[in-house]
Design a protein around this motif. Structure first.
Motif, mmCIF file in Angstrom:
data_model
loop_
_atom_site.group_PDB
_atom_site.id
_atom_site.type_symbol
_atom_site.label_atom_id
_atom_site.label_comp_id
_atom_site.label_asym_id
_atom_site.label_seq_id
_atom_site.Cartn_x
_atom_site.Cartn_y
_atom_site.Cartn_z
ATOM 1 N N UNK A 241 0.846 -1.200 0.000
ATOM 2 C CA UNK A 241 0.000 0.000 0.000
ATOM 3 C C UNK A 241 0.876 1.242 0.000
ATOM 4 N N UNK A 242 1.972 1.193 0.771
ATOM 5 C CA UNK A 242 2.885 2.337 0.787
ATOM 6 C C UNK A 242 3.530 2.524 -0.576
ATOM 7 N N UNK A 243 4.026 1.396 -1.133
ATOM 8 C CA UNK A 243 4.782 1.506 -2.378
ATOM 9 C C UNK A 243 3.894 1.956 -3.530
ATOM 10 N N UNK A 244 2.685 1.409 -3.600
ATOM 11 C CA UNK A 244 1.862 1.658 -4.775
ATOM 12 C C UNK A 244 0.899 2.822 -4.629
ATOM 13 N N UNK A 245 0.596 3.215 -3.414
ATOM 14 C CA UNK A 245 -0.353 4.316 -3.237
ATOM 15 C C UNK A 245 0.328 5.547 -2.647
ATOM 16 N N UNK A 246 0.897 5.381 -1.459
ATOM 17 C CA UNK A 246 1.454 6.543 -0.761
ATOM 18 C C UNK A 246 2.656 7.125 -1.493
ATOM 19 N N UNK A 247 3.589 6.246 -1.847
ATOM 20 C CA UNK A 247 4.856 6.716 -2.395
ATOM 21 C C UNK A 247 4.676 7.574 -3.654
ATOM 22 N N UNK A 248 3.878 7.095 -4.641
ATOM 23 C CA UNK A 248 3.690 7.941 -5.825
ATOM 24 C C UNK A 248 3.080 9.293 -5.494
ATOM 25 N N UNK A 249 2.203 9.313 -4.485
ATOM 26 C CA UNK A 249 1.560 10.581 -4.173
ATOM 27 C C UNK A 249 2.487 11.514 -3.406
ATOM 28 N N UNK A 250 3.620 11.000 -3.003
ATOM 29 C CA UNK A 250 4.604 11.853 -2.328
ATOM 30 C C UNK A 250 5.508 12.569 -3.324
ATOM 31 N N UNK A 251 5.326 12.308 -4.617
ATOM 32 C CA UNK A 251 6.233 12.877 -5.618
ATOM 33 C C UNK A 251 6.406 14.391 -5.496
ATOM 34 N N UNK A 252 5.333 15.175 -5.353
ATOM 35 C CA UNK A 252 5.549 16.618 -5.230
ATOM 36 C C UNK A 252 6.385 16.979 -4.007
ATOM 37 N N UNK A 253 6.097 16.333 -2.866
ATOM 38 C CA UNK A 253 6.873 16.621 -1.655
ATOM 39 C C UNK A 253 8.336 16.234 -1.866
ATOM 40 N N UNK A 254 8.546 15.107 -2.549
ATOM 41 C CA UNK A 254 9.920 14.670 -2.829
ATOM 42 C C UNK A 254 10.663 15.727 -3.643
ATOM 43 N N UNK A 255 9.987 16.259 -4.671
ATOM 44 C CA UNK A 255 10.598 17.302 -5.496
ATOM 45 C C UNK A 255 11.000 18.494 -4.642
ATOM 46 N N UNK A 256 10.078 18.956 -3.805
ATOM 47 C CA UNK A 256 10.341 20.147 -2.995
ATOM 48 C C UNK A 256 11.500 19.893 -2.033
#
Lengths: 342, 303
Positions: A241-256
């Motif tokens: 669930x983390x890898x397939x749902x949470x992680x992709x949605x963290x992309x903007x935060x990761x960029x920042x």
């Protein structure tokens, strides 16, 4: 600049407020009836009211930001110590010299290592803490407040605080190690070439960890609960669930988080200067690019006590070009990643 | 595992109604307790990492030199304020505090006003070159201070004002613009246009619209800008270090580093000065921690 006019909702009303050019009421074709011959500049202001708003900032910015930046580019082509009249035009010689200079590459490598270390820590420790903090209990707020605290403390205070931890004479870490029976690990943390840079990672991370945690936490709070529950219903375990749902949605935060760390670290000066001084003690092992430029400009570098302002400026120009280019690329690359997921 | 499988047991309310329940419910509780303990444990560890160095420096600020060797991480023998009194006087902290307050408030107010006006112009009017102008302002964020300060140093020297507090104030006022413009332009662009149009029909000028409508509606964004710029200006060492040579013009971080240079081994005094300089910002943070966290992360969220 082409003077295309005003805003889409340009109704003429707004002109009444500030000018002496009046429109005849009822005439919609935009034919104004000047009561007197309008002053050309006044006319400019009334047609472009935004100028009023932008001009003060533009003037200040042009004098104290754009002009000095342009001036820096100009001076980087000269040979000038910083005092007296500007020396000879030397073209790209300063750049040629710095790109073949070991001290420059040493400092650039240390800055890059520092970024890499912080990048790794942010995406393990900070991200982990953000995941832990992503639930609402009474203590969550307390923990978050404490973890963020170092971000508001000055780098000078942070540096001195950590000197007390690491110092070979009055430091706290060595006696603690001894008292818990790990005396063999004792060392001069800041004077040992193998450890000096690692202590810089540690302290830099201490200061900025809270920022990454909070940014990741903001990203996590954007992940809708229903989506996670749906994944769990579909049989995904916590990790998936983390890898397939949470992680992709963290992309903007990761960029920042990544771009911010990148810019902060390549422009860093205060903390490292306080910790290891103008020459990146010991022996340049902790010299970073921001401290190198300062030393070359004002003559406190070990290599030479002669200030070489134009050479230092050339280093600054190189750093600027690198930062602008690399952060542009980073944002583009990370943005693409986001699109690919969406 | 998945929420479908959850029996009423997991709610903990109905377990006594189920004959075979007590044993497994007990185990469930135990494992929940364990995960709770692990959760607190990990976060307490992170908090200790943050707080221990600060606490040890706080202890250190009361110690005499021999005590640092006798009890490196222990409590000080006495809690009197000798170190604080001496550091306050010798490090010229009173003057430094005033200088920090002056330069930070001037920088914050001037840059917020300048950037606020500019952001209104950039966000609410369409004109050719608008995006280029916005990029010009925000692009300032990637210009290294190390680069720009060198020509500025020369310019201020030629103008004969180098060494005092004025150049720092001017630089704060302008260096605060990029971040403030970034945050405020983003915020202004999101505000609905209806109010503005209504006001214009009522005959309000643009400046009135800005001051009476945009500013009050943008309080959270303005607070974010004030905190964002206020914290870095208050904490700035590099710019003050390069521009200020007059001891009476030094800001807190510059004064403390100068103090550290002359009192190399008078550790207690140095730590007392560090504590005193950090107290204002820590108190402000603890009182307004939500606003601080929102403010300091606001610049990045939109970027």
């Amino acid at each position: 600049m082409p003077h295309t006019s005003g805003q889409p909702t340009d109704s003429g009303k707004e002109r009444n407020g500030s000018t002496d050019t009046f429109r005849a009421p009822g005439i919609s074709g935009g034919e104004s009836v000047p009561l007197a011959v309008p002053h050309p500049t006044r006319h400019l202001w009334s047609r472009h009211p935004w100028l009023w708003f932008i001009l003060p900032a533009i003037i200040g910015y042009a004098i104290l930001f754009i002009y000095p930046t342009a001036r820096a580019f100009y001076l980087s082509f000269f040979d000038w110590s910083g005092v007296g009249p500007i020396g000879d035009f030397v073209g790209l010689k300063n750049f040629q010299r710095l790109l073949t200079n070991d001290r420059f590459w040493n400092a650039a490598t240390n800055s890059a290592k520092l970024f890499l270390a912080i990048f790794i820590l942010q995406n393990t420790v900070s991200l982990g803490l953000a995941l832990l903090l992503n639930r609402k209990t009474r203590m969550t707020h307390v923990y978050r407040t404490i973890i963020f605290l170092p971000v508001v403390i000055s780098a000078v205070a942070t540096g001195i605080i950590w000197v007390l931890m690491l110092d070979p004479q009055i430091g706290v870490i060595n006696p603690v190690l001894e008292d818990i029976g790990l005396g063999s690990l004792k060392r001069g943390w800041q004077s040992d070439p193998a450890w000096a840079m690692k202590t810089v990672y540690l302290v830099q991370f201490w200061q900025w960890n809270g920022m990454a945690v909070v940014l990741y936490l903001a990203g996590l709070q954007n992940v809708p609960d229903e989506l996670l529950q749906a994944a769990r219903v579909d049989g995904a375990n916590r990790f998936r669930a983390f890898r397939d749902v949470t992680f992709p949605m963290l992309a903007p935060a990761f960029t920042i988080v990544t771009v911010l760390a990148f810019i902060l670290i390549f422009r860093a000066f205060d903390l490292v200067y306080v910790l290891t001084g103008p020459q990146g003690a010991p022996g340049g092992y902790t010299h970073i690019i921001g401290v190198l430029i300062y030393g070359d400009a004002f003559g406190t570098s070990g290599f030479s006590t002669q200030p070489r302002l134009s050479y230092a400026i050339a280093e600054g120009v190189t750093l600027f070009v690198f930062l602008a280019g690399a952060s542009g690329l980073l944002i583009k690359a990370l943005g693409k990643r986001k699109e690919a997921i969406a | 595992m998945s929420s479908v499988e959850r029996s009423p047991l997991s709610t903990g309310k109905t377990w006594s109604n189920v004959p075979s329940a007590p044993h497994s419910a007990w185990r469930r509780r135990l494992s929940r307790l364990a995960s709770e303990v692990a959760w607190h444990g990990a976060l307490i560890l992170a908090c200790a990492f943050v707080l221990l160095p600060i606490i040890i420096v706080f202890f250190g600020s009361f110690k005499t030199i021999p005590e640092f060797f006798a009890a490196p991480y222990g409590l000080p023998k006495q809690w009197d304020l000798t170190n604080y009194r001496q550091a306050w006087a010798d490090a010229n902290l009173q003057t430094a505090l005033v200088n920090s307050v002056i330069s930070t408030s001037f920088g914050v107010i001037a840059s917020t006003v300048l950037a606020g006006l500019a952001a209104y112009g950039l966000a609410r009017f369409d004109f050719a070159g608008r995006n280029a102008l916005r990029l010009l302002f925000i692009g300032g964020l990637v210009v290294p201070v190390q680069l720009i300060i060198l020509p500025l140093f020369v310019i201020f020297r030629q103008a004969g004002i180098l060494g005092g507090l004025l150049p720092l104030c001017l630089i704060f006022a302008v260096f605060g613009i990029p971040l403030a413009t970034l945050v405020l332009t983003g915020f202004f662009a999101l505000l609905p246009r209806d109010l503005e149009q209504a006001a214009r029909i009522d005959g309000a000028s643009h400046l009135e619209i800005f001051w009476r409508i945009m500013v009050p509606l943008s309080r959270p964004a303005i607070a974010a800008v004030v905190i964002l710029n206020g914290v870095w200006m208050w904490n700035d060492f590099f710019l003050g270090f390069i521009l200020i040579s007059d001891p009476d013009a030094m800001t807190l971080p510059v004064a403390i580093m100068a103090f550290r240079g002359t009192y190399l081994t008078k550790w207690g005094l140095i730590f007392a000065s560090v504590i005193m300089s950090s107290v204002p910002v820590i108190i402000a943070y603890l009182m307004l921690s939500r606003q601080f966290i929102a403010g300091l992360t606001a610049g990045s969220v939109k970027g």
